[in-house]
Design a protein around this motif. Structure first.
Motif, mmCIF file in Angstrom:
data_model
loop_
_atom_site.group_PDB
_atom_site.id
_atom_site.type_symbol
_atom_site.label_atom_id
_atom_site.label_comp_id
_atom_site.label_asym_id
_atom_site.label_seq_id
_atom_site.Cartn_x
_atom_site.Cartn_y
_atom_site.Cartn_z
ATOM 1 N N ARG A 28 -53.465 -6.626 21.537
ATOM 2 C CA ARG A 28 -52.880 -4.826 22.018
ATOM 3 C C ARG A 28 -52.039 -4.697 23.471
ATOM 4 O O ARG A 28 -51.293 -3.859 22.971
ATOM 5 C CB ARG A 28 -54.632 -4.639 21.630
ATOM 6 N N PHE A 29 -53.020 -4.880 24.298
ATOM 7 C CA PHE A 29 -52.107 -4.139 25.390
ATOM 8 C C PHE A 29 -51.054 -4.973 26.507
ATOM 9 O O PHE A 29 -50.758 -3.899 27.110
ATOM 10 C CB PHE A 29 -53.135 -3.582 26.403
ATOM 11 N N GLY A 30 -51.666 -6.292 26.481
ATOM 12 C CA GLY A 30 -51.117 -7.133 27.670
ATOM 13 C C GLY A 30 -50.730 -6.890 28.380
ATOM 14 O O GLY A 30 -51.585 -5.878 28.739
ATOM 15 N N PRO A 81 -47.080 -0.637 29.983
ATOM 16 C CA PRO A 81 -47.157 0.557 30.462
ATOM 17 C C PRO A 81 -48.539 2.071 29.139
ATOM 18 O O PRO A 81 -48.088 1.355 28.128
ATOM 19 C CB PRO A 81 -45.732 1.516 31.078
ATOM 20 N N ALA A 82 -48.995 2.578 29.455
ATOM 21 C CA ALA A 82 -49.332 3.409 29.105
ATOM 22 C C ALA A 82 -48.640 4.430 27.765
ATOM 23 O O ALA A 82 -47.762 4.563 28.559
ATOM 24 C CB ALA A 82 -50.318 4.889 30.223
ATOM 25 N N ARG A 83 -49.222 4.608 26.571
ATOM 26 C CA ARG A 83 -48.139 5.175 25.733
ATOM 27 C C ARG A 83 -48.915 6.463 25.563
ATOM 28 O O ARG A 83 -47.944 7.179 24.528
ATOM 29 C CB ARG A 83 -48.054 4.404 24.278
ATOM 30 N N ARG A 84 -49.998 6.956 26.219
ATOM 31 C CA ARG A 84 -50.109 8.053 25.783
ATOM 32 C C ARG A 84 -50.264 9.523 27.290
ATOM 33 O O ARG A 84 -50.194 8.995 27.979
ATOM 34 C CB ARG A 84 -51.920 8.271 25.728
ATOM 35 N N PHE A 87 -51.878 6.301 40.589
ATOM 36 C CA PHE A 87 -50.917 5.425 41.895
ATOM 37 C C PHE A 87 -50.497 4.321 41.001
ATOM 38 O O PHE A 87 -51.039 3.437 41.076
ATOM 39 C CB PHE A 87 -51.583 5.803 43.053
ATOM 40 N N GLY A 88 -49.322 4.590 41.697
ATOM 41 C CA GLY A 88 -48.406 3.095 41.310
ATOM 42 C C GLY A 88 -48.541 3.252 39.473
ATOM 43 O O GLY A 88 -48.202 1.951 39.087
ATOM 44 N N GLY A 89 -48.104 3.851 38.712
ATOM 45 C CA GLY A 89 -48.700 3.705 37.013
ATOM 46 C C GLY A 89 -49.353 3.760 36.711
ATOM 47 O O GLY A 89 -51.097 3.353 37.167
ATOM 48 N N MET A 90 -49.543 3.452 35.595
ATOM 49 C CA MET A 90 -50.840 3.613 34.620
ATOM 50 C C MET A 90 -50.373 3.154 33.563
ATOM 51 O O MET A 90 -49.705 2.584 32.894
ATOM 52 C CB MET A 90 -51.825 4.410 34.166
ATOM 53 N N PHE A 91 -51.595 1.245 33.612
ATOM 54 C CA PHE A 91 -51.091 0.902 32.061
ATOM 55 C C PHE A 91 -51.955 0.841 30.838
ATOM 56 O O PHE A 91 -52.712 2.168 30.740
ATOM 57 C CB PHE A 91 -52.329 -0.886 32.393
ATOM 58 N N ASP A 92 -51.148 0.355 29.890
ATOM 59 C CA ASP A 92 -52.221 1.209 28.134
ATOM 60 C C ASP A 92 -53.370 1.164 27.857
ATOM 61 O O ASP A 92 -54.218 2.018 27.584
ATOM 62 C CB ASP A 92 -51.154 0.263 27.051
#
Lengths: 376, 376
Positions: free
Chosen positions: B244-246, B249-252, B259-264
């Motif tokens: 589902r997420f792997g 990157p965040a889609r919302r 910091f360092g980006g956000m995962f889905d």
């Protein structure tokens, strides 16, 4: 938490005990700039004239540079890998010059968020740049260069240390002969990232966190304790927890008021949480778990396969059958990916109910898995 | 969170929509006393003259009495088990008088920590007594008696609802013909308890929790959101999360600075946490997770076997192959224990990567597992 008192200290001679080595300014790969970085480290054994008998041991999330030896003024606890590192042991300090350093971003002597930024005179806090596993490895390389190491016989470590061992093989292919990533893969899965994030949110929700500027005042110990509780769950296995705790009542005096009684597993987690909160910097916890999440061996390359194609070292991947954080199946898959890319790869699996923590517990199995590879 | 406005209201006629039934005073088995308890409930279909065609549907941790039907003034969301409950469906409202009630200790209309204590005029908060699955079931029994139900054709539910279905068969053996505990066992394991406790500590660490007396003020929404994040991890499986997420990157749009980006997976958990914090009472979360931890089908008996020996209903246990919270192997073991004790038991396993949540997602499999048993 007080500001890191040793920031900016000069390198001391490399001897058992905590030494410090300045590695100059540092530009992390994701941006930012650190004007002065030092690493805390410890060494065992003698470097040979060619500088080619070194072994680098890399620590796990909350570890430090003291992988071997008793408690001392410099280290409150004995070596975290005493069973593996010492004279005549698997990582043999009679034969090798063994180096272990606290990671960049850590809080056990190396430059991290708690260190004073020389440009402001204040601790970095959350102004510390994001550091990656590659940054951590590049900083280690500078330390080794400074110590006169020309080539590593091996790099070995578990968990985030295993990520570093793998990254060493990718980043500096001609600098090492062997790499041993234990309980680690080329990229952490979403369930592991989720557990990291639960912990980070608990830290950041603690009013004592104050956006990371808590140094010199009470820190976010409650949040860090909750983060540690979440971490501890990922370090164990469900069957192992049944065996160890079951549904038994708490055996320790409670740290918290509870309703409806307290289970043994709860008392255990409370104590583990409190213990870490008393010895670790919450901001370092944020940064290092982030480095762990962000690690992707293929980052900066067209693919992970391309990254693995760079590997020249012999690599031994070690999985743990009950590992929840880095499942054995994923460790094996990482090994297979590296092999398909042309790397010389072995895979060993430790049968254990100790979960991820097996690399800090199952000494006989660990020695059996690692010893022949390291010393043949 | 405002005090529960309907506390002490009289029972309304049983119709679709939210009804309330006073069940009088209540003495929870672990102590304490509630002078006035009511349950919120909803019914579908008609009770026959003998009062013997009822089916009780029991909700999961954060569910409510609205298992079927669209959103309305009484319920912001559509029925949580619409795919299972309705005319001609597996739980057939043409043939059965279907009852679903909010649990004792809940926050969707039944008496719980947010309800006003008539003796003090203030919400109970943490003065609310510990309630157990047995208490929840005993309260449901009083509701059914009040509605004229003489016998249940079945009790069915998942997770904490499954614990109730099993407890119904043990506590009131001659009152029901069938029980269907889904994704549930005779006792939660230590890993599940640990995850519950991480959530509870996050709630209690929130300064807005104020020892549970936050009603009428800002509540511990941040802590509850973290608790929900921890819960959500236990409701899914590692392979399911990969799919589902792997590591995407965040889609919302982010809820938190990162910091360092956000995962889905992080964005997903943040939103799930925020959503629950906006609709659920944090104290109820504490009490209901505690009830879930405390549940041991053998409590009050010499052993679980002795408890299971009481069972007269036919029991269908349903496990989910990838369930993390109540692993299928443990559901199967519970079924075998009950069978060894002499109960008439079936076991079905749903093959799914949806983990614990399969009982709210895998409709075809669920209907196939449950339908023949319920309706033969």
């Amino acid at each position: 938490m007080t500001p890191d008192p040793g920031a900016g200290a000069n390198a001391a001679p490399a001897r058992p005990g905590k030494n410090f080595h300045p590695i100059g300014s540092f530009e992390p790969e994701m941006g930012g700039y650190l004007p002065e970085v030092r690493l805390a480290y410890e060494t065992w054994g003698e470097l040979d004239d060619a500088g080619e008998n070194a072994v680098l041991v890399v620590h796990a999330l909350t570890g430090d540079s003291h992988c071997s030896g008793g408690p001392s003024d410099a280290y409150r606890r004995g070596g975290w890998w005493d069973e593996m590192v010492g004279p005549g042991r698997v990582v043999d300090t009679d034969e090798n010059f063994v180096v272990c350093s606290n990671v960049l971003g850590g809080c056990s002597g190396s430059t991290g968020p708690a260190s004073v930024d020389p440009e402001t005179g204040r601790p970095h806090g959350m102004r510390f740049p994001v550091v990656t596993i590659r940054d951590i490895v590049r900083a280690q390389r500078r330390l080794l260069d400074g110590l006169g190491v020309r080539k590593l016989r091996a790099v070995i470590g578990g968990s985030i240390g295993g990520q570093q061992a793998l990254e060493w093989a990718v980043e500096f292919p001609d600098f090492l002969e062997k790499a041993v990533p234990i309980a680690s893969t080329g990229a952490l899965g979403p369930q592991g990232i989720a557990m990291s994030e639960i912990g980070r949110r608990a830290i950041m929700a603690d009013p004592n966190w104050r956006g990371g500027d808590y140094y010199g005042e009470a820190g976010p110990e409650t949040g860090l304790a909750i983060a540690r509780m979440a971490g501890m769950v990922t370090y164990q296995s469900a069957p192992g927890m049944w065996e160890r705790f079951g549904r038994g009542p708490a055996r320790r005096p409670p740290l918290y008021e509870e309703f409806g009684g307290m289970f043994d597993v709860e008392g255990y987690l409370h104590y583990q949480g409190q213990d870490l909160a008393g010895r670790f910097d919450a901001n370092s916890y944020l940064y290092l778990t982030r480095a762990m999440d962000l690690y992707d061996a293929g980052a900066g390359y067209a693919s992970r396969e391309e990254a693995y194609r760079r590997i020249e070292a012999d690599v031994l991947f070690v999985g743990v059958s009950s590992d929840w954080l880095f499942p054995a199946a994923e460790v094996r898959e990482t090994a297979e990916e590296a092999r398909r890319a042309g790397a010389s790869v072995r895979y060993e699996e430790i049968e254990s109910q100790n979960g991820h923590d097996a690399f800090l517990k199952d000494w006989d199995d660990l020695r059996a898995a690692v010893g022949p590879f390291l010393n043949d």
